[in-house]
Structures are given as structure tokens and as C-alpha cells.
Design a protein around this motif. Structure first.
Motif, PDB file in Angstrom:
ATOM      1  N   UNK A  86       0.851  -1.191   0.000  1.00 48.76           N
ATOM      2  CA  UNK A  86       0.000   0.000   0.000  1.00 48.76           C
ATOM      3  C   UNK A  86       0.894   1.252   0.000  1.00 48.76           C
ATOM      4  N   UNK A  87       0.270   2.395  -0.258  1.00 52.81           N
ATOM      5  CA  UNK A  87       1.012   3.654  -0.411  1.00 52.81           C
ATOM      6  C   UNK A  87       0.689   4.664   0.682  1.00 52.81           C
ATOM      7  N   UNK A  88       1.626   5.549   0.917  1.00 47.29           N
ATOM      8  CA  UNK A  88       1.448   6.731   1.762  1.00 47.29           C
ATOM      9  C   UNK A  88       1.548   7.930   0.836  1.00 47.29           C
ATOM     10  N   UNK A  89       0.619   8.872   0.988  1.00 47.78           N
ATOM     11  CA  UNK A  89       0.665  10.097   0.177  1.00 47.78           C
ATOM     12  C   UNK A  89       0.809  11.282   1.116  1.00 47.78           C
ATOM     13  N   UNK A 103       0.577  20.584   5.808  1.00 43.54           N
ATOM     14  CA  UNK A 103       1.283  19.325   5.604  1.00 43.54           C
ATOM     15  C   UNK A 103       0.374  18.211   6.124  1.00 43.54           C
ATOM     16  N   UNK A 104      -0.049  17.325   5.230  1.00 44.97           N
ATOM     17  CA  UNK A 104      -0.962  16.236   5.601  1.00 44.97           C
ATOM     18  C   UNK A 104      -0.452  14.921   5.035  1.00 44.97           C
ATOM     19  N   UNK A 105      -0.662  13.853   5.804  1.00 50.20           N
ATOM     20  CA  UNK A 105      -0.320  12.503   5.359  1.00 50.20           C
ATOM     21  C   UNK A 105      -1.633  11.750   5.173  1.00 50.20           C
ATOM     22  N   UNK A 106      -1.747  11.052   4.029  1.00 51.35           N
ATOM     23  CA  UNK A 106      -2.954  10.285   3.718  1.00 51.35           C
ATOM     24  C   UNK A 106      -2.597   8.802   3.593  1.00 51.35           C
ATOM     25  N   UNK A 107      -3.421   7.970   4.225  1.00 58.37           N
ATOM     26  CA  UNK A 107      -3.333   6.521   4.114  1.00 58.37           C
ATOM     27  C   UNK A 107      -4.680   6.021   3.600  1.00 58.37           C
ATOM     28  N   UNK A 123      -8.016  -3.218  -1.284  1.00 62.47           N
ATOM     29  CA  UNK A 123      -7.661  -2.001  -2.016  1.00 62.47           C
ATOM     30  C   UNK A 123      -6.390  -1.355  -1.513  1.00 62.47           C
ATOM     31  N   UNK A 124      -5.821  -0.498  -2.376  1.00 60.34           N
ATOM     32  CA  UNK A 124      -4.660   0.316  -1.988  1.00 60.34           C
ATOM     33  C   UNK A 124      -4.932   1.765  -2.352  1.00 60.34           C
TER      34      UNK A 124
END
Length: 184
Positions: A86-89, A103-107, A123-124
Motif C-alpha cells: 500500500x502507499x502513503x501520500x 502538511x498532511x499525510x494520507x493513508x 484495495x490500496x
């Protein structure tokens, strides 16, 4: 009748009998064997980085989106047993002087409210792109997908001038004008 005539007639009769035999029929179908592919090691998406300048609230801002596969997140497995990372955005919005405004991190779990069980489990977090400046908000398109398919959940993410994040499904089925938003 002579002996030669009997021999010729006998050979002719045998030939007729041989030609009148019932042909063998078969129900065998010749086809290539089904090859079941074995899952390979976990599949990672490529890293993605997009940086652009936007005019927002009368000033210039730099919007940076950075997508990274993350081995620290739970793996996702499809129906064949293939695993996916999976990814971190990370979204960073900088002022013209270089200071960070947002500044935000999305999972994937950030969007959990809008996902069904299949997307939560298989899902990813795939996409996150800048869309437009909408009044006092920056608007982004995001998606959680089933890996290596065309199936995804489209989402709209907005960030206001105070750094508040709102998320909603990207759908045109809104018939009563209400929006499905949630402050993060």
C-alpha cells in the motif's frame, strides 16, 4: 465363374465392407492446459512526485504531492494470492517564502468511511492529484483501487485556507444537493 473372377469379387466385397465400417467418433477436445500463475513477491507501485505552483487567495503557493509505497503498512492480497504494497501520500502546501502552510499525510484508512469491505481489505491508496482552486479551497482527486484493475473509489479532497481537510465521494448521484463531507 473362374477362379480369377471369384478372387476379384471377393476383393471388391472386402473393400466395400471395409469402407462401410462405422467411423469412430470421439468427444475428446484438445486444448492447451490451464496454467495457474504463482504469485510473485509483493508488487509496489512506482513512487510519484508532482510539484506545481498555484494562485490561491491572491498569492502564489507550491503544491507538492508525494506518493511512496510503504512496507510498514499491511499488505493487500488479491484473489490469486498476489500481495501488493500500500502507499502513503504526503501533501505539502508551501507559501512563496518556502514556509509550510499545510502538511498532511494520507493513508487508505484516511478514506475508510467511504470504502466497502472489499476495498478496505483488498484495495490500496493509488492516486492523489491536484484538481483546481475552488474559492477558498484547493481541490484534489484521490482514489483507492483494487490493484491491477480498473475498479476504484473516486474521492474529492479539499483543503481550506485554515488547513482543514474535507473528503467526499466523487459522484454525480447527489440529487438533494447534500454533500458527504467530514472534517479531518
Amino acid at each position: 465363374m473362374t477362379r480369377q473372377h471369384l478372387t476379384v469379387i471377393s476383393l471388391a466385397a472386402l473393400t466395400l465392407l471395409a469402407g462401410c465400417k462405422e467411423k469412430k467418433t470421439t468427444t475428446d477436445i484438445i486444448a492447451a492446459p490451464i496454467v495457474v500463475t504463482q504469485p510473485s513477491g509483493p508488487i509496489k507501485m512506482q513512487t510519484y512526485n508532482d510539484q506545481r505552483e498555484v494562485k490561491w487567495l491572491g498569492k502564489s503557493y507550491s503544491v507538492e504531492i508525494d506518493r511512496q509505497p510503504s512496507d510498514s503498512l499491511p499488505m493487500v492480497t488479491d484473489e490469486t494470492g498476489q500481495q501488493f504494497v500500500d502507499n502513503v501520500i504526503r501533501l505539502t502546501i508551501r507559501r512563496s517564502d518556502g514556509s509550510v502552510a499545510v502538511s498532511k499525510k494520507f493513508l487508505k484508512t484516511t478514506f475508510d468511511r467511504w470504502l466497502n469491505g472489499d476495498y478496505r481489505e483488498h484495495g490500496i491508496l493509488e492516486g492523489f492529484v491536484f484538481d483546481e482552486v475552488d474559492d477558498r479551497r484547493l481541490q484534489f482527486a484521490a482514489s483507492v483501487c483494487l490493484p491491477q484493475t480498473d475498479e476504484y473509489v473516486p474521492l474529492v479532497v479539499t483543503v481550506d485556507n485554515l488547513g482543514n481537510v474535507n473528503i467526499r465521494l466523487d459522484t454525480d448521484l447527489d440529487t438533494n444537493g447534500a454533500r458527504d463531507e467530514e472534517d479531518e
